[in-house]
Design a protein around this motif. Structure first.
Motif, PDB file in Angstrom:
ATOM      1  N   TYR A  99       0.819  -1.214   0.000  1.00 29.87           N
ATOM      2  CA  TYR A  99       0.000   0.000   0.000  1.00 29.87           C
ATOM      3  C   TYR A  99       0.848   1.256   0.000  1.00 29.87           C
ATOM      4  N   LEU A 100       0.175   2.329  -0.343  1.00 28.35           N
ATOM      5  CA  LEU A 100       0.778   3.650  -0.427  1.00 28.35           C
ATOM      6  C   LEU A 100      -0.263   4.644   0.055  1.00 28.35           C
ATOM      7  N   LYS A 101       0.125   5.550   0.929  1.00 26.58           N
ATOM      8  CA  LYS A 101      -0.810   6.514   1.501  1.00 26.58           C
ATOM      9  C   LYS A 101      -0.331   7.923   1.190  1.00 26.58           C
ATOM     10  N   LEU A 102      -1.249   8.752   0.678  1.00 24.38           N
ATOM     11  CA  LEU A 102      -0.940  10.152   0.367  1.00 24.38           C
ATOM     12  C   LEU A 102      -2.049  11.051   0.897  1.00 24.38           C
ATOM     13  N   ILE A 103      -1.720  12.317   1.095  1.00 19.80           N
ATOM     14  CA  ILE A 103      -2.733  13.263   1.564  1.00 19.80           C
ATOM     15  C   ILE A 103      -3.809  13.436   0.498  1.00 19.80           C
ATOM     16  N   GLU A 104      -4.961  13.875   0.944  1.00 17.86           N
ATOM     17  CA  GLU A 104      -6.159  13.958   0.108  1.00 17.86           C
ATOM     18  C   GLU A 104      -5.942  14.717  -1.203  1.00 17.86           C
ATOM     19  N   LYS A 105      -5.197  15.800  -1.152  1.00 13.86           N
ATOM     20  CA  LYS A 105      -5.024  16.591  -2.372  1.00 13.86           C
ATOM     21  C   LYS A 105      -4.170  15.892  -3.436  1.00 13.86           C
ATOM     22  N   ASP A 106      -3.462  14.820  -3.059  1.00 10.93           N
ATOM     23  CA  ASP A 106      -2.633  14.062  -4.007  1.00 10.93           C
ATOM     24  C   ASP A 106      -3.257  12.727  -4.415  1.00 10.93           C
ATOM     25  N   LYS A 107      -4.541  12.540  -4.127  1.00 16.56           N
ATOM     26  CA  LYS A 107      -5.187  11.252  -4.380  1.00 16.56           C
ATOM     27  C   LYS A 107      -5.193  10.869  -5.865  1.00 16.56           C
ATOM     28  N   LYS A 108      -5.111  11.843  -6.747  1.00 14.53           N
ATOM     29  CA  LYS A 108      -5.106  11.565  -8.191  1.00 14.53           C
ATOM     30  C   LYS A 108      -3.959  10.603  -8.551  1.00 14.53           C
ATOM     31  N   ILE A 109      -2.822  10.754  -7.890  1.00 10.26           N
ATOM     32  CA  ILE A 109      -1.668   9.884  -8.154  1.00 10.26           C
ATOM     33  C   ILE A 109      -2.001   8.436  -7.795  1.00 10.26           C
ATOM     34  N   LEU A 110      -2.771   8.237  -6.735  1.00 16.57           N
ATOM     35  CA  LEU A 110      -3.135   6.879  -6.328  1.00 16.57           C
ATOM     36  C   LEU A 110      -4.038   6.222  -7.368  1.00 16.57           C
ATOM     37  N   TYR A 111      -4.947   6.987  -7.939  1.00 13.42           N
ATOM     38  CA  TYR A 111      -5.799   6.449  -9.008  1.00 13.42           C
ATOM     39  C   TYR A 111      -4.967   6.141 -10.262  1.00 13.42           C
ATOM     40  N   GLU A 112      -3.942   6.942 -10.505  1.00 17.32           N
ATOM     41  CA  GLU A 112      -3.047   6.653 -11.628  1.00 17.32           C
ATOM     42  C   GLU A 112      -2.243   5.378 -11.377  1.00 17.32           C
ATOM     43  N   LEU A 113      -1.831   5.154 -10.134  1.00 21.19           N
ATOM     44  CA  LEU A 113      -1.157   3.906  -9.772  1.00 21.19           C
ATOM     45  C   LEU A 113      -2.075   2.707 -10.008  1.00 21.19           C
ATOM     46  N   GLN A 114      -3.315   2.852  -9.589  1.00 25.83           N
ATOM     47  CA  GLN A 114      -4.290   1.789  -9.778  1.00 25.83           C
ATOM     48  C   GLN A 114      -4.451   1.472 -11.266  1.00 25.83           C
ATOM     49  N   LYS A 115      -4.506   2.506 -12.073  1.00 24.23           N
ATOM     50  CA  LYS A 115      -4.633   2.323 -13.526  1.00 24.23           C
ATOM     51  C   LYS A 115      -3.359   1.690 -14.095  1.00 24.23           C
ATOM     52  N   PHE A 116      -2.197   2.139 -13.650  1.00 22.46           N
ATOM     53  CA  PHE A 116      -0.916   1.625 -14.129  1.00 22.46           C
ATOM     54  C   PHE A 116      -0.808   0.116 -13.871  1.00 22.46           C
ATOM     55  N   PHE A 117      -1.094  -0.294 -12.632  1.00 18.54           N
ATOM     56  CA  PHE A 117      -0.962  -1.698 -12.271  1.00 18.54           C
ATOM     57  C   PHE A 117      -2.161  -2.544 -12.695  1.00 18.54           C
ATOM     58  N   GLY A 118      -3.317  -1.910 -12.865  1.00 16.82           N
ATOM     59  CA  GLY A 118      -4.512  -2.653 -13.255  1.00 16.82           C
ATOM     60  C   GLY A 118      -5.076  -3.508 -12.127  1.00 16.82           C
ATOM     61  N   CYS A 119      -4.792  -3.130 -10.894  1.00 20.20           N
ATOM     62  CA  CYS A 119      -5.296  -3.882  -9.743  1.00 20.20           C
ATOM     63  C   CYS A 119      -5.299  -2.976  -8.521  1.00 20.20           C
ATOM     64  N   GLY A 120      -5.877  -3.491  -7.448  1.00 18.39           N
ATOM     65  CA  GLY A 120      -5.899  -2.746  -6.197  1.00 18.39           C
ATOM     66  C   GLY A 120      -7.076  -1.796  -6.101  1.00 18.39           C
ATOM     67  N   LYS A 121      -7.195  -1.184  -4.938  1.00 11.53           N
ATOM     68  CA  LYS A 121      -8.287  -0.245  -4.666  1.00 11.53           C
ATOM     69  C   LYS A 121      -7.735   1.003  -3.997  1.00 11.53           C
ATOM     70  N   VAL A 122      -8.463   2.096  -4.144  1.00 12.54           N
ATOM     71  CA  VAL A 122      -8.124   3.347  -3.478  1.00 12.54           C
ATOM     72  C   VAL A 122      -9.200   3.601  -2.430  1.00 12.54           C
ATOM     73  N   TYR A 123      -8.759   3.868  -1.207  1.00 12.73           N
ATOM     74  CA  TYR A 123      -9.667   4.067  -0.080  1.00 12.73           C
ATOM     75  C   TYR A 123      -9.423   5.423   0.566  1.00 12.73           C
ATOM     76  N   PHE A 124     -10.483   5.972   1.127  1.00  9.20           N
ATOM     77  CA  PHE A 124     -10.382   7.177   1.945  1.00  9.20           C
ATOM     78  C   PHE A 124      -9.989   6.743   3.352  1.00  9.20           C
ATOM     79  N   GLN A 125      -9.077   7.487   3.959  1.00  7.80           N
ATOM     80  CA  GLN A 125      -8.639   7.175   5.316  1.00  7.80           C
ATOM     81  C   GLN A 125      -8.703   8.449   6.147  1.00  7.80           C
ATOM     82  N   LYS A 126      -9.710   8.530   7.006  1.00 12.86           N
ATOM     83  CA  LYS A 126      -9.895   9.713   7.852  1.00 12.86           C
ATOM     84  C   LYS A 126      -8.829   9.735   8.947  1.00 12.86           C
ATOM     85  N   ASP A 127      -8.303  10.915   9.216  1.00 14.67           N
ATOM     86  CA  ASP A 127      -7.303  11.070  10.265  1.00 14.67           C
ATOM     87  C   ASP A 127      -7.745  12.191  11.196  1.00 14.67           C
TER      88      ASP A 127
END
Length: 166
Positions: A43-71
């Motif tokens: 897994y990889l965790k980034l602040i909310e404003k950088d979430k676009k990168i996580l969706y790009e990772l998901q697209k790149f690898f073609g697997c996994g999920k992106v979740y919201f994590q409240k802090d």
């Protein structure tokens, strides 16, 4: 589109390769005895404003999920987390990627090597040795032990139980 070099740098800084070992018998609400469960995760965790990168990772690898994590901690921001937990995805996509495109930080390399080694060993001996994971679980959960000592104990345990023959 993200490049492999960018992904390696991002994971070196913000990524994690983990194997959670859970003993369900510690859960008092369970009436049925269950086996110890190993849960490998990348897994990889980034602040909310950088979430676009996580969706790009998901697209790149073609697997996994992106979740919201409240802090709710003071001086912390809400985060998003990209996570891969399916054994097949870890074995066929994530591990081969990081074997081909090597991580740079020694600590992350060590984490990845341990992760990929445990993933192979656990998967190969899934049916035969799952009850034996009680020992690594107990070793990892001793708070007074240092992590290096725990890793050595687990490696010795796996070697002793023929987890090293592929």
């Amino acid at each position: 589109m993200l490049s492999p070099d960018y992904i390696v740098g991002l994971v070196d800084g913000e990524g994690s390769f983990t194997v959670f070992i859970r003993n369900p018998n510690n859960n008092k609400s369970l009436k049925i005895k269950r086996r110890v469960v190993a849960e490998p995760k990348f897994y990889l965790k980034l602040i909310e404003k950088d979430k676009k990168i996580l969706y790009e990772l998901q697209k790149f690898f073609g697997c996994g999920k992106v979740y919201f994590q409240k802090d709710t901690r003071p001086n912390h921001q809400n985060c998003y987390r990209y996570e891969v937990v399916r054994w097949d995805d870890l074995e066929k996509i994530i591990v081969p990627f990081f074997k081909r495109y090597r991580l740079k930080l020694n600590s992350k390399i060590k984490d990845f090597n341990l992760f990929s080694n445990l993933l192979k060993r656990i998967q190969k001996y899934f049916a035969f040795f799952f009850p034996s994971l009680v020992y690594p679980y107990n070793v990892l959960n001793k708070k007074e032990d240092k992590i290096e000592k725990n890793i050595k104990k687990i490696q010795n345990f796996l070697t002793y139980n023929n987890f090293n023959s592929f």
